[in-house]
Design an enzyme around this catalytic site. Structure first.
Site, mmCIF file in Angstrom:
data_model
loop_
_atom_site.group_PDB
_atom_site.id
_atom_site.type_symbol
_atom_site.label_atom_id
_atom_site.label_comp_id
_atom_site.label_asym_id
_atom_site.label_seq_id
_atom_site.Cartn_x
_atom_site.Cartn_y
_atom_site.Cartn_z
ATOM 1 C CE1 TYR A 1 51.970 35.600 36.702
ATOM 2 C CE2 TYR A 1 53.537 33.978 37.523
ATOM 3 C CZ TYR A 1 52.648 34.396 36.548
ATOM 4 O OH TYR A 1 52.437 33.615 35.435
ATOM 5 C CB THR B 1 45.164 41.197 37.108
ATOM 6 O OG1 THR B 1 45.204 42.583 36.806
ATOM 7 C CG2 THR B 1 44.926 40.404 35.846
ATOM 8 C CE LYS C 1 26.389 31.452 41.785
ATOM 9 N NZ LYS C 1 26.451 32.342 42.938
ATOM 10 N N GLY D 1 49.644 43.108 26.341
ATOM 11 C CA GLY D 1 49.261 42.600 25.025
ATOM 12 C C GLY D 1 49.314 43.722 23.997
ATOM 13 C CE1 TYR E 1 33.998 32.462 43.300
ATOM 14 C CE2 TYR E 1 31.978 32.291 42.032
ATOM 15 C CZ TYR E 1 32.844 33.029 42.798
ATOM 16 O OH TYR E 1 32.560 34.337 43.081
ATOM 17 C CG ASP F 1 44.634 41.939 26.230
ATOM 18 O OD1 ASP F 1 45.090 40.798 26.057
ATOM 19 O OD2 ASP F 1 45.251 42.844 26.829
ATOM 20 C CG ASN F 2 44.423 45.485 30.732
ATOM 21 O OD1 ASN F 2 45.231 44.765 30.141
ATOM 22 N ND2 ASN F 2 44.598 45.860 31.982
#
Ligand code: NAD
Ligand code: UDP
Length: 313
Positions: free
Chosen positions: A144, A91, A104, A37, A158, A32-33
């Site tokens: 968002y 983000t 991956k 949070g 992916y 987490d940055n």
């Protein structure tokens, strides 16, 4: 026992997920940055030898060895995701690229916390996974909504191109203890206003609807979906089917808190969806899952949390 990375693990949903998966005996790396949070959300887990905390921003590359990744890092409330819209897109998009690249390389399974916001202001009701949505690409919520839509695209590409094992869940409005008191979401706003006997701020006429899911129900759906076989990728709706108007929510919160607050009406924010309710037929059929905690019960638990939090301030 699996080693599991939870990005956004110090946030509201992430901290509950860390706790739940630790209780199931897994090893947890919480990344987490601390944008929205908080260390206090995971403080009680710090002494567990199977829990590790990394301060890192997912817009930057990182190399870790894990079996599973829950990609939750992203501000989720309109106030926070609109604070720095470019960072919000970075983000979602760069974060997805970095996490998918890692998945991956190490062949990890990766789950994306997508959102009902991919449906925008929906013209189909309730919303099925097959609905493509009605999203404004240049509005206040676009950073968002479009960021999360692009992340879904990256996930499926992916998977198709690099055989990455992906899981996409579309989460509908979720609430519970550890929501940030200042993040402006309707449930936390109304509870705090009611407990403090301050005016309850309804935006618009209060006839817009949302379907509110208690956090424990979400975790159950999320973990069951992560455990499905590799051919199953989603997207899958995870939400409570019971739909309430914002005015009904205000009235229920006032009743449960015995509040003396008055209701005031403020302007409706731009592009605020008029209605939102998940069609959960797919989750029911695939996971034998449906939300169990009804609004009154979930609100009661959340009110108790905010009541004790306010006493410590
Ligand atoms: P939250 O804001 O409490 O948690 C998000 C966490 O991500 C925070 O701890 C924040 O510090 C961290 N974070 C943000 N940007 C980061 C970055 N660049 N690098 C590392 N960490 C970063 O929100 P939440 O309600 O717990 O939401 C968690 C996830 O679930 C989000 O991805 C959100 O979009 C999704 N979601 C939530 C809801 C809901 O109703 N709560 C609904 C739909 C989807
Ligand atoms: N809302 C409100 N008063 C508030 C906060 C929000 O009436 O103090 C409304 C908001 O306009 C929206 C609904 O409640 O119609 C849900 O808002 P929230 O920000 O919780 O989530 P989202 O709009 O992302 O579903």
């Amino acid at each position: 026992m699996k080693r599991i990375l939870i990005t956004g693990g110090a946030g509201f949903i992430g901290s509950h997920l860390c706790e739940r998966l630790l209780n199931e005996d897994h090893e947890i790396i919480c990344l987490d940055n601390f944008f929205t949070g908080a260390r206090k959300n995971i403080m009680h887990l710090m002494n567990n030898h199977r829990f590790e905390l990394i301060r890192h921003d997912i817009t930057r590359e990182i190399f870790l060895e894990v079996d599973e990744i829950y990609n939750l890092a992203c501000p989720a409330s309109p106030v926070h995701y609109q604070y720095n819209p470019i960072k919000t897109i970075k983000t979602s998009v760069m974060g997805a690229i970095n996490m998918l690249g890692m998945a991956k390389r190490i062949r990890a399974k990766i789950l994306q916390a997508s959102t009902s916001e991919v449906y925008g202001d929906p013209t189909e009701h309730p919303q099925k996974e097959s609905y493509w949505g009605n999203v404004n690409p240049i509005g206040k919520r676009s950073c968002y909504d479009e960021g999360k839509r692009c992340a879904e695209t990256l996930f499926v590409d992916y998977h198709a191109q690099n055989k990455v094992r992906i899981k996409i869940i579309r989460i509908f409005n979720t609430y519970g203890p550890r929501m940030q008191p200042d993040d402006g979401r309707v449930v936390s706003n109304f509870i705090i206003q009611a407990l403090q006997n301050k005016p309850i701020t309804i935006y618009g006429d209060g006839n817009q609807t949302r379907s509110f899911q208690y956090v424990d129900d979400l975790l159950e759906g999320m973990i069951r979906f992560m455990d499905t076989e590799d051919s199953i990728t989603g997207p899958i709706n995870i939400g409570n089917e019971n739909e309430f108007t914002i005015r009904e929510l205000a009235e229920m919160v006032m009743e449960l808190t015995n509040s003396q607050s008055e209701i005031i009406f403020l302007p409706l924010p731009e592009n605020d969806p008029v209605q939102r309710k998940p069609d959960i037929s797919y989750a029911r059929e695939l996971l034998n899952w449906e939300a169990r905690v009804q609004l009154r019960e979930g609100l009661t638990k959340t009110i108790a949390y905010f009541d004790s939090l306010l006493k410590t301030l």
